[in-house]
Design an enzyme around this catalytic site. Structure first.
Site, PDB file in Angstrom:
ATOM      1  N   ARG A   1      24.166 -50.099 -62.700  1.00 60.19           N
ATOM      2  CA  ARG A   1      23.333 -50.124 -61.257  1.00 60.19           C
ATOM      3  C   ARG A   1      24.098 -49.557 -60.208  1.00 60.19           C
ATOM      4  NH1 ARG A   1      18.199 -53.783 -61.821  1.00 60.19           N
ATOM      5  NH2 ARG A   1      16.864 -52.127 -62.402  1.00 60.19           N
TER       6      ARG A   1
ATOM      7  N   GLN B   1      21.730 -43.747 -60.193  1.00 61.47           N
ATOM      8  CA  GLN B   1      20.413 -44.081 -59.729  1.00 61.47           C
ATOM      9  C   GLN B   1      19.395 -43.325 -60.454  1.00 61.47           C
ATOM     10  OE1 GLN B   1      20.259 -44.304 -55.622  1.00 61.47           O
ATOM     11  NE2 GLN B   1      20.755 -46.497 -55.753  1.00 61.47           N
TER      12      GLN B   1
ATOM     13  N   ASP C   1      18.370 -44.501 -63.902  1.00 57.80           N
ATOM     14  CA  ASP C   1      17.930 -45.846 -63.698  1.00 57.80           C
ATOM     15  C   ASP C   1      16.409 -46.085 -64.425  1.00 57.80           C
ATOM     16  OD1 ASP C   1      17.231 -48.543 -63.391  1.00 57.80           O
ATOM     17  OD2 ASP C   1      18.085 -48.740 -61.494  1.00 57.80           O
TER      18      ASP C   1
ATOM     19  N   SER D   1      14.659 -49.494 -63.372  1.00 56.19           N
ATOM     20  CA  SER D   1      13.935 -49.469 -62.141  1.00 56.19           C
ATOM     21  C   SER D   1      12.557 -48.615 -62.116  1.00 56.19           C
ATOM     22  CB  SER D   1      14.679 -48.913 -60.875  1.00 56.19           C
ATOM     23  OG  SER D   1      15.746 -50.002 -60.758  1.00 56.19           O
TER      24      SER D   1
ATOM     25  N   TYR E   1      22.171 -58.651 -59.563  1.00 51.26           N
ATOM     26  CA  TYR E   1      21.057 -59.545 -60.423  1.00 51.26           C
ATOM     27  C   TYR E   1      21.167 -60.735 -60.173  1.00 51.26           C
ATOM     28  CZ  TYR E   1      20.407 -55.233 -63.361  1.00 51.26           C
ATOM     29  OH  TYR E   1      20.127 -54.342 -64.110  1.00 51.26           O
TER      30      TYR E   1
HETATM   31  P1  NAD Z   1      15.318 -58.480 -62.750  1.00 49.62           P
HETATM   32  O1  NAD Z   1      14.132 -57.686 -63.183  1.00 49.62           O
HETATM   33  O2  NAD Z   1      16.498 -58.697 -63.405  1.00 49.62           O
HETATM   34  O3  NAD Z   1      14.702 -59.859 -61.995  1.00 49.62           O
HETATM   35  C1  NAD Z   1      13.733 -59.821 -60.960  1.00 49.62           C
HETATM   36  C2  NAD Z   1      13.711 -60.654 -59.969  1.00 49.62           C
HETATM   37  O4  NAD Z   1      13.606 -62.060 -60.392  1.00 49.62           O
HETATM   38  C3  NAD Z   1      15.138 -60.517 -59.163  1.00 49.62           C
HETATM   39  O5  NAD Z   1      14.811 -60.224 -57.861  1.00 49.62           O
HETATM   40  C4  NAD Z   1      15.655 -61.872 -59.177  1.00 49.62           C
HETATM   41  O6  NAD Z   1      16.617 -62.156 -58.271  1.00 49.62           O
HETATM   42  C5  NAD Z   1      14.665 -62.851 -59.599  1.00 49.62           C
HETATM   43  N1  NAD Z   1      15.021 -64.132 -60.257  1.00 49.62           N
HETATM   44  C6  NAD Z   1      15.583 -64.363 -61.200  1.00 49.62           C
HETATM   45  N2  NAD Z   1      15.548 -65.786 -61.234  1.00 49.62           N
HETATM   46  C7  NAD Z   1      14.778 -66.377 -60.400  1.00 49.62           C
HETATM   47  C8  NAD Z   1      14.405 -67.605 -60.076  1.00 49.62           C
HETATM   48  N3  NAD Z   1      14.964 -68.838 -60.955  1.00 49.62           N
HETATM   49  N4  NAD Z   1      13.555 -67.743 -59.035  1.00 49.62           N
HETATM   50  C9  NAD Z   1      12.910 -66.687 -58.306  1.00 49.62           C
HETATM   51  N5  NAD Z   1      13.401 -65.601 -58.618  1.00 49.62           N
HETATM   52  C10 NAD Z   1      14.295 -65.252 -59.533  1.00 49.62           C
HETATM   53  O7  NAD Z   1      16.014 -57.709 -61.542  1.00 49.62           O
HETATM   54  P2  NAD Z   1      15.651 -56.242 -61.249  1.00 49.62           P
HETATM   55  O8  NAD Z   1      14.154 -56.112 -60.445  1.00 49.62           O
HETATM   56  O9  NAD Z   1      15.952 -55.309 -62.072  1.00 49.62           O
HETATM   57  O10 NAD Z   1      16.857 -55.941 -60.040  1.00 49.62           O
HETATM   58  C11 NAD Z   1      17.105 -56.870 -59.072  1.00 49.62           C
HETATM   59  C12 NAD Z   1      18.039 -56.373 -57.850  1.00 49.62           C
HETATM   60  O11 NAD Z   1      19.135 -55.356 -58.254  1.00 49.62           O
HETATM   61  C13 NAD Z   1      17.342 -55.424 -57.081  1.00 49.62           C
HETATM   62  O12 NAD Z   1      16.545 -56.142 -56.248  1.00 49.62           O
HETATM   63  C14 NAD Z   1      18.248 -54.628 -56.371  1.00 49.62           C
HETATM   64  O13 NAD Z   1      19.001 -55.407 -55.285  1.00 49.62           O
HETATM   65  C15 NAD Z   1      19.271 -54.579 -57.544  1.00 49.62           C
HETATM   66  N6  NAD Z   1      19.199 -52.962 -57.961  1.00 49.62           N
HETATM   67  C16 NAD Z   1      20.231 -52.266 -57.588  1.00 49.62           C
HETATM   68  C17 NAD Z   1      20.077 -51.019 -58.150  1.00 49.62           C
HETATM   69  C18 NAD Z   1      21.185 -49.875 -57.600  1.00 49.62           C
HETATM   70  O14 NAD Z   1      22.004 -50.135 -56.734  1.00 49.62           O
HETATM   71  N7  NAD Z   1      21.447 -48.830 -58.331  1.00 49.62           N
HETATM   72  C19 NAD Z   1      19.329 -50.423 -58.718  1.00 49.62           C
HETATM   73  C20 NAD Z   1      18.057 -51.348 -59.196  1.00 49.62           C
HETATM   74  C21 NAD Z   1      18.304 -52.747 -58.973  1.00 49.62           C
END
Ligand code: NAD
Length: 380
Positions: A122, A127, A130, A133, A227
């Site tokens: 990520r 991007q 990805d 996402s 993450y």
């Molecule tokens: P994910 O599917 O792994 O998790 C979903 C959500 O669950 C996350 O926001 C995580 O914090 C939350 N979570 C985990 N344990 C928890 C708990 N015990 N209680 C409450 N919430 C909990 O994550 P995702 O949606 O694939 O990505 C997470 C983050 O990664 C994004 O929000 C973003 O900040 C980052 N991201 C960055 C890029 C990039 O830079 N290219 C791309 C995609 C995502």
């Protein structure tokens, strides 16, 4: 160089790895694209549209795969399918490497080079590749519509001659990509939305969408990749205490909390469900990894004390047109990243190639230490 797109074989999978628009882009880049007849049908893309975009339509999977240097898939190949991939070819798809040790060994034995879409790093440069996402965006949107369809209430506030109808209350657990899309969708439908997460970065994102952040913001909960990390039992208990009241107050709860490579955190207990109003709905998008609710059953809908718990699996397949369009752009971007002058070229000094290559030159690379530079053997 021939790129093959077989029809997906997993039951319920409606997506296709390439849509006609992207076929055109690959053909322009000098690649030959062979699509199995009917591959795009469930996503609304007819063979004729692929033909018009410059693809060859193959009568069946064997014909599509014959002579292919690259095979593009959504789901990891099922048993028979895996052996049909030509020896030495390159496969790209959601390969679920953590749960596919046997499959990766078979790839290595047959010198198939395999790239797992879920391992695309990520980073800004990646991007456009990805797919986690893009597919999570689809899932978050769909989860809200499923929830809205199952409650016997309006989402928006209505002021009518028959009186005022209060807005529905939606609680979103996990404000990552899927959660943020769920928040935006529920807000567009007029619901009052609260959202919960443990990563501090989530607070501002939730508030920018007009929802109220009700989470914990633990600095230590975020890893260097953005993450969430697995939290201690103490923190999970604290979360449950906080959530008891919030869950009881919600008409629809959308749960999306995940920790990469770990079972989904258990956030909603059976007792919490019992505290909800009859007619309320939980849509659990973490069903595939064990669910965020104790009562979730993957792929099933269960009722407990009048509350419906929907264990939504493969939610992106419920919106196959846009899910395929987005996935197709992601996978084509990764493929073109690997192509130089019309041929495949694997540069294991490149972070994207190194991170998502799980098998190459007779070796399983997944799970091996990933050195920042060097030969394929050093990758992992
Ligand atoms: P994910 O599917 O792994 O998790 C979903 C959500 O669950 C996350 O926001 C995580 O914090 C939350 N979570 C985990 N344990 C928890 C708990 N015990 N209680 C409450 N919430 C909990 O994550 P995702 O949606 O694939 O990505 C997470 C983050 O990664 C994004 O929000 C973003 O900040 C980052 N991201 C960055 C890029 C990039 O830079 N290219 C791309 C995609 C995502």
């Amino acid at each position: 160089m021939r790129v093959a797109v077989p029809k997906e074989t997993l039951p319920g999978e409606t997506r296709v790895a390439l849509v006609p628009e992207t076929v055109g882009q690959l053909v322009k880049a000098g690649l030959e694209v062979a699509v199995e007849a009917g591959a795009g049908e469930a996503a609304g893309f007819a063979d004729a549209a692929y033909r018009e975009a410059g693809a060859v339509i193959a009568a069946n999977a064997a014909e599509a795969l014959a002579g292919a240097a690259v095979v593009l898939k959504v789901q990891r190949p099922q048993d028979a399918e895996a052996d049909r991939i030509p020896e030495g070819a390159t496969l790209i798809g959601f390969l679920q490497p953590a749960a596919s040790a046997d499959l990766l060994r078979r790839f290595a034995e047959r010198r198939v080079t395999a790239f797992a879409m879920e391992l695309v790093p990520r980073i800004t440069r990646a991007q456009k590749m990805d797919a986690l996402s893009s597919q999570a965006t689809v899932a978050g949107y769909k989860a809200v519509l499923v929830g809205a369809n199952r409650i016997g209430k309006f989402f928006p506030m209505l002021m009518t001659a028959a009186g005022t109808v209060p807005p529905a209350r939606v609680l979103v657990l996990g404000a990552g990509v899927a959660g943020l899309q769920a928040i935006a969708t529920a807000r567009r439908l007029g619901a009052i939305v609260q959202a919960f997460d443990i990563r501090p970065a989530a607070k501002e994102q939730v508030e920018s969408l007009g929802a109220t952040f009700v989470g914990l913001t633990l600095e230590e909960a975020e890893d260097t990749g953005g993450y969430a990390k697995q939290v201690s039992e103490d923190v999970e208990k604290k979360e449950q205490e906080l959530l008891t009241r919030l869950v009881a107050d919600a008409d629809v709860v959308i749960t999306t909390a995940q920790v990469p490579g770990k079972p989904a955190p258990r956030l909603i207990s059976a007792a919490m469900v019992e505290g909800m109003r009859p007619g309320s709905v939980i849509v659990d998008l973490a069903a595939d990894t064990g669910g965020n609710c104790e009562l979730t059953q993957a792929g099933k809908e269960v009722t407990h004390g009048g509350v419906t718990i929907i264990g939504l699996t493969n939610a992106a397949a419920a919106l196959p047109v846009n899910a395929s369009q987005m996935y197709s752009r992601n996978i084509a971007a990764l493929l073109l990243h690997l192509v130089k002058d019309g041929a495949l070229h694997f540069d294991f000094d490149d972070e994207i190639t190194r991170q998502c290559c799980v098998a190459h030159a007779g070796e399983v690379l997944y799970g091996k230490p990933r050195a920042p530079a060097g030969a394929p053997g050093a990758a992992g």
